[in-house]
Design a protein around this motif. Structure first.
Motif, PDB file in Angstrom:
ATOM      1  N   SER A  34       1.380  -1.421   0.160  1.00 24.43           N
ATOM      2  CA  SER A  34       0.015  -0.121   0.529  1.00 24.43           C
ATOM      3  C   SER A  34       0.813   0.900   0.512  1.00 24.43           C
ATOM      4  CB  SER A  34      -0.710   0.088   1.268  1.00 24.43           C
ATOM      5  OG  SER A  34      -1.771  -0.835   1.229  1.00 24.43           O
ATOM      6  N   THR A  35       0.247   2.057  -0.867  1.00 25.72           N
ATOM      7  CA  THR A  35       1.310   3.961  -1.199  1.00 25.72           C
ATOM      8  C   THR A  35       0.708   4.685   0.594  1.00 25.72           C
ATOM      9  OG1 THR A  35      -0.740   4.791  -2.462  1.00 25.72           O
ATOM     10  CG2 THR A  35       2.022   3.188  -3.347  1.00 25.72           C
ATOM     11  N   SER A  36       1.878   5.011   0.386  1.00 21.71           N
ATOM     12  CA  SER A  36       1.028   6.149   1.553  1.00 21.71           C
ATOM     13  C   SER A  36       1.840   7.916   1.244  1.00 21.71           C
ATOM     14  CB  SER A  36       1.861   6.167   2.789  1.00 21.71           C
ATOM     15  OG  SER A  36       1.971   7.368   3.902  1.00 21.71           O
ATOM     16  N   ASP A  51       5.911  -7.165  -6.514  1.00 18.19           N
ATOM     17  CA  ASP A  51       5.258  -6.026  -6.322  1.00 18.19           C
ATOM     18  C   ASP A  51       5.569  -4.684  -6.755  1.00 18.19           C
ATOM     19  OD1 ASP A  51       3.040  -7.044  -5.638  1.00 18.19           O
ATOM     20  OD2 ASP A  51       3.346  -6.461  -2.924  1.00 18.19           O
ATOM     21  N   LEU A  52       7.215  -4.122  -5.951  1.00 15.68           N
ATOM     22  CA  LEU A  52       7.701  -3.022  -6.592  1.00 15.68           C
ATOM     23  C   LEU A  52       9.087  -3.303  -6.876  1.00 15.68           C
ATOM     24  CD1 LEU A  52       7.583  -0.036  -5.870  1.00 15.68           C
ATOM     25  CD2 LEU A  52       8.520  -0.230  -4.152  1.00 15.68           C
ATOM     26  N   PRO A  53       9.733  -3.976  -7.985  1.00 11.75           N
ATOM     27  CA  PRO A  53      10.585  -4.558  -8.200  1.00 11.75           C
ATOM     28  C   PRO A  53      11.559  -3.458  -8.610  1.00 11.75           C
ATOM     29  CG  PRO A  53       9.085  -4.941 -10.211  1.00 11.75           C
ATOM     30  CD  PRO A  53       8.682  -4.640  -9.826  1.00 11.75           C
ATOM     31  N   THR A  54      11.255  -2.074  -8.348  1.00  8.52           N
ATOM     32  CA  THR A  54      12.165  -0.890  -8.339  1.00  8.52           C
ATOM     33  C   THR A  54      12.631  -0.971  -7.365  1.00  8.52           C
ATOM     34  OG1 THR A  54      10.852   0.640  -8.394  1.00  8.52           O
ATOM     35  CG2 THR A  54      12.270  -0.386 -10.410  1.00  8.52           C
ATOM     36  N   VAL A  55      11.825  -0.931  -5.898  1.00 11.96           N
ATOM     37  CA  VAL A  55      12.164  -0.909  -4.770  1.00 11.96           C
ATOM     38  C   VAL A  55      13.827  -0.505  -4.391  1.00 11.96           C
ATOM     39  CG1 VAL A  55      12.760  -3.205  -3.798  1.00 11.96           C
ATOM     40  CG2 VAL A  55      11.642  -1.664  -2.183  1.00 11.96           C
ATOM     41  N   ASP A  56      13.824   0.254  -3.870  1.00 10.81           N
ATOM     42  CA  ASP A  56      15.458   1.071  -3.220  1.00 10.81           C
ATOM     43  C   ASP A  56      15.634   0.055  -1.811  1.00 10.81           C
ATOM     44  OD1 ASP A  56      16.163   2.609  -5.473  1.00 10.81           O
ATOM     45  OD2 ASP A  56      14.784   3.795  -4.653  1.00 10.81           O
ATOM     46  N   MET A  57      14.549   0.685  -0.794  1.00  8.52           N
ATOM     47  CA  MET A  57      15.630  -0.002   0.711  1.00  8.52           C
ATOM     48  C   MET A  57      14.484  -0.793   1.268  1.00  8.52           C
ATOM     49  SD  MET A  57      17.111   3.415   1.095  1.00  8.52           S
ATOM     50  CE  MET A  57      17.942   3.686   2.658  1.00  8.52           C
ATOM     51  N   ILE A  58      14.202  -1.134   1.766  1.00  7.12           N
ATOM     52  CA  ILE A  58      13.226  -1.968   2.472  1.00  7.12           C
ATOM     53  C   ILE A  58      13.574  -2.059   4.637  1.00  7.12           C
ATOM     54  CG2 ILE A  58      11.532  -4.105   2.827  1.00  7.12           C
ATOM     55  CD1 ILE A  58      13.168  -5.114   0.334  1.00  7.12           C
ATOM     56  N   PHE A  59      12.418  -1.965   5.525  1.00  6.94           N
ATOM     57  CA  PHE A  59      12.840  -1.282   6.574  1.00  6.94           C
ATOM     58  C   PHE A  59      12.226  -2.322   7.484  1.00  6.94           C
ATOM     59  CE2 PHE A  59      14.434   3.022   4.694  1.00  6.94           C
ATOM     60  CZ  PHE A  59      15.058   2.987   6.061  1.00  6.94           C
ATOM     61  N   VAL A  60      12.700  -3.317   7.827  1.00 10.38           N
ATOM     62  CA  VAL A  60      11.936  -4.690   8.697  1.00 10.38           C
ATOM     63  C   VAL A  60      12.275  -5.268  10.173  1.00 10.38           C
ATOM     64  CG1 VAL A  60      12.072  -6.723   8.275  1.00 10.38           C
ATOM     65  CG2 VAL A  60      12.483  -6.262   6.887  1.00 10.38           C
ATOM     66  N   PRO A  61      11.453  -4.716  10.631  1.00 16.66           N
ATOM     67  CA  PRO A  61      11.761  -5.251  12.642  1.00 16.66           C
ATOM     68  C   PRO A  61      12.769  -6.330  12.992  1.00 16.66           C
ATOM     69  CG  PRO A  61       9.222  -4.374  12.238  1.00 16.66           C
ATOM     70  CD  PRO A  61      10.390  -4.998  10.519  1.00 16.66           C
ATOM     71  N   ALA A  62      13.109  -6.766  14.079  1.00 18.11           N
ATOM     72  CA  ALA A  62      13.993  -6.938  14.214  1.00 18.11           C
ATOM     73  C   ALA A  62      14.270  -7.667  15.797  1.00 18.11           C
ATOM     74  CB  ALA A  62      15.601  -6.822  13.869  1.00 18.11           C
ATOM     75  N   GLY A  63      14.058  -8.904  15.847  1.00 18.92           N
ATOM     76  CA  GLY A  63      14.188  -9.123  17.415  1.00 18.92           C
ATOM     77  C   GLY A  63      14.984 -10.524  17.651  1.00 18.92           C
ATOM     78  N   GLY A  64      14.654 -11.776  17.263  1.00 18.27           N
ATOM     79  CA  GLY A  64      15.587 -12.613  17.508  1.00 18.27           C
ATOM     80  C   GLY A  64      16.390 -13.366  15.512  1.00 18.27           C
ATOM     81  N   GLY A  65      15.475 -11.894  14.464  1.00 22.57           N
ATOM     82  CA  GLY A  65      16.193 -11.904  13.951  1.00 22.57           C
ATOM     83  C   GLY A  65      16.009 -12.681  12.574  1.00 22.57           C
ATOM     84  N   GLY A  99      14.268  10.787  -1.850  1.00 22.53           N
ATOM     85  CA  GLY A  99      14.059  10.348  -3.245  1.00 22.53           C
ATOM     86  C   GLY A  99      13.818   8.850  -3.911  1.00 22.53           C
ATOM     87  N   LYS A 100      14.114   8.139  -2.567  1.00 26.07           N
ATOM     88  CA  LYS A 100      14.329   6.460  -2.564  1.00 26.07           C
ATOM     89  C   LYS A 100      13.127   6.087  -2.079  1.00 26.07           C
ATOM     90  CE  LYS A 100      18.486   6.681  -2.278  1.00 26.07           C
ATOM     91  NZ  LYS A 100      19.468   6.199  -3.241  1.00 26.07           N
ATOM     92  N   LYS A 101      12.538   4.889  -2.834  1.00 27.03           N
ATOM     93  CA  LYS A 101      11.546   3.728  -3.336  1.00 27.03           C
ATOM     94  C   LYS A 101      11.882   2.996  -2.071  1.00 27.03           C
ATOM     95  CE  LYS A 101       9.977   3.742  -8.182  1.00 27.03           C
ATOM     96  NZ  LYS A 101       9.914   3.468  -8.945  1.00 27.03           N
ATOM     97  N   VAL A 102      10.737   3.354  -0.807  1.00 23.48           N
ATOM     98  CA  VAL A 102      11.673   2.579   0.632  1.00 23.48           C
ATOM     99  C   VAL A 102      10.347   1.637   0.961  1.00 23.48           C
ATOM    100  CG1 VAL A 102      11.049   2.831   2.746  1.00 23.48           C
ATOM    101  CG2 VAL A 102      12.350   4.338   1.572  1.00 23.48           C
TER     102      VAL A 102
END
Length: 412
Positions: free
Chosen positions: A24-26, A165-179, A294-297
């Motif tokens: 989903s875009t925001s 969904d988004l082949p041109t994505v630049d950055m992916i932010f992911v929560p981390a606990g145990g990994g 300027g990135k796709k995140v």
């Protein structure tokens, strides 16, 4: 080592089992950050989080091998529900060890899927020790929440979906606990397109992966204290850290206040209920932990299993963080009409008093003084500053509550 084929096989096992949730875009978050921000709503996933992916992949793979009799897991809640659901799907009994502090909603949901719940310890690491004891006694098989390549492969299917969904994505932010989530997503994405940056996000009060990542060795934390119970892990897995060190670009932390503010914003702007662990990724983006202009995140909203009785606490913390609620004290003459004058100034500034405490017997007050403690609802920083300036102009010194007493706002 995990390969792209492992993630594709996991996706095949999960087909027609989990929900397909497109990105989903925001516009709101994009305008706030100067980036194209997309949200991966795993809070809408079956069982309420991404955890069902890894649990189902592991259990179904073992079940197809023909010798799976019973399973045991330790979890703060989301992995518990994923294991319970997967075990029920193949008719295998499941015992889940959860911390005593686990949200009631998560405990009830886990039992609702047919699992036996054992409450033990205060954080994941203590529940894991209890799970190991049960395994020794019963001979059941452990379904680890993160330190297992089959589990990581299941979680990594999120990476396949993002790239689709988004082949041109630049950055992916992911929560981390145990990994488990970030190692799976990073290994999947980086093997397909090394150009994409993967950034892990932890809570400041449970930063074991961040510390280990920067020190290039596993560094457990003595405590794991955060509102983000889903990522409150004191020691990451050795397997997950191998993948994180190999594939993850950056690891950052966010505060509980930043997480709470983000949950409130998600409720208001997107009408999405996201648990604290799930909101950590967007909190990092909104608080500019990494340059994303300027990135796709893409931000992975990893879960939405938040106890209803806990939501009001998180919302209150978010309101204070965003200066929508302002707490202060002031001293006034203990005479008739003093409160009326104070209330008149507040009303003129279109603020709303939502909490009021009138103290006439504090030890450090003069005989003819009273101190009032107030919480006012305002629209933000500018409104709050207007209110405080108006009160100061009206003759009121404004104090903030400090340990052992009060401190004057804006002393200079």
């Amino acid at each position: 080592m995990l390969t792209v084929n492992d993630f594709q096989e996991a996706a095949a096992r999960l087909k027609n089992v989990i929900h397909t949730i497109p990105l989903s875009t925001s516009c709101t978050f994009s305008a706030m950050t100067g980036a194209e921000v997309y949200l991966k709503y795993e809070n809408q996933q079956k069982t309420g989080s991404f955890k069902v992916r890894g649990a189902y992949n592991k259990i179904m793979k073992r079940y197809m091998e023909g010798n799976l009799k019973a399973v045991v897991a330790s979890s703060a809640g989301n992995h518990a529900q994923g294991v319970a659901f997967a075990a029920a799907s193949v008719g295998v009994p499941a015992t889940i060890v959860m911390p005593r502090s686990a949200p009631i909603a998560k405990v009830a949901a886990t039992e609702g899927y047919g699992a036996k719940v054992v409450l033990h310890g205060s954080v994941y690491d203590e529940t894991y020790q209890k799970a190991c004891e049960i395994i020794e006694q019963t001979g059941a098989e452990l379904i680890h929440p993160f330190n297992d390549e089959d589990v990581m492969a299941g979680q990594g299917t999120i990476g396949l979906e993002i790239l689709s969904d988004l082949p041109t994505v630049d950055m992916i932010f992911v929560p981390a606990g145990g990994g488990g989530l970030i190692s799976g997503v990073a290994a999947c994405v980086k093997q397909i397109n090394p150009r994409i940056q993967v950034i892990g996000v932890q809570a400041e009060g449970a930063s074991a992966i961040v510390d280990s990542f920067h020190q290039d060795s596993i560094r457990p934390t003595a405590t794991a204290h955060t509102i983000a119970d889903g990522i409150a892990v004191k020691e990451p897995g050795d397997l997950t850290m191998q993948y994180i060190n190999q594939y993850v670009d950056q690891m950052v932390t966010v505060s509980d206040a930043e997480i709470a503010s983000t949950i409130l914003m998600l409720l208001e702007r997107t009408k999405q209920v996201v648990e604290p662990a799930g909101a950590a990724s967007l909190a990092a983006v909104l608080n500019q932990k990494v340059d994303i202009k300027g990135k796709k995140v893409v931000c992975v909203m990893s879960g939405g299993n938040i106890d209803v009785s806990f939501i009001h606490k998180v919302v209150e913390k978010g309101l204070v963080t965003r200066h929508r609620h302002i707490k202060f004290s002031t001293i006034m003459p203990d005479v008739p009409g003093a409160l009326e004058n104070f209330a008149h100034i507040v009303a003129e500034q279109n603020a709303n008093v939502i909490l009021f405490n009138h103290d006439r017997v504090a030890a450090d007050l003069d005989i003819d003084e009273a101190i009032i403690e107030v919480v006012c609802e305002v629209s933000g920083d500018e409104h709050a500053n207007r209110l405080l300036k108006a009160l100061k102009k009206g003759g009121y010194d404004i104090y903030s509550k400090k340990q052992g007493g009060y401190e004057l706002f804006n002393k200079k």
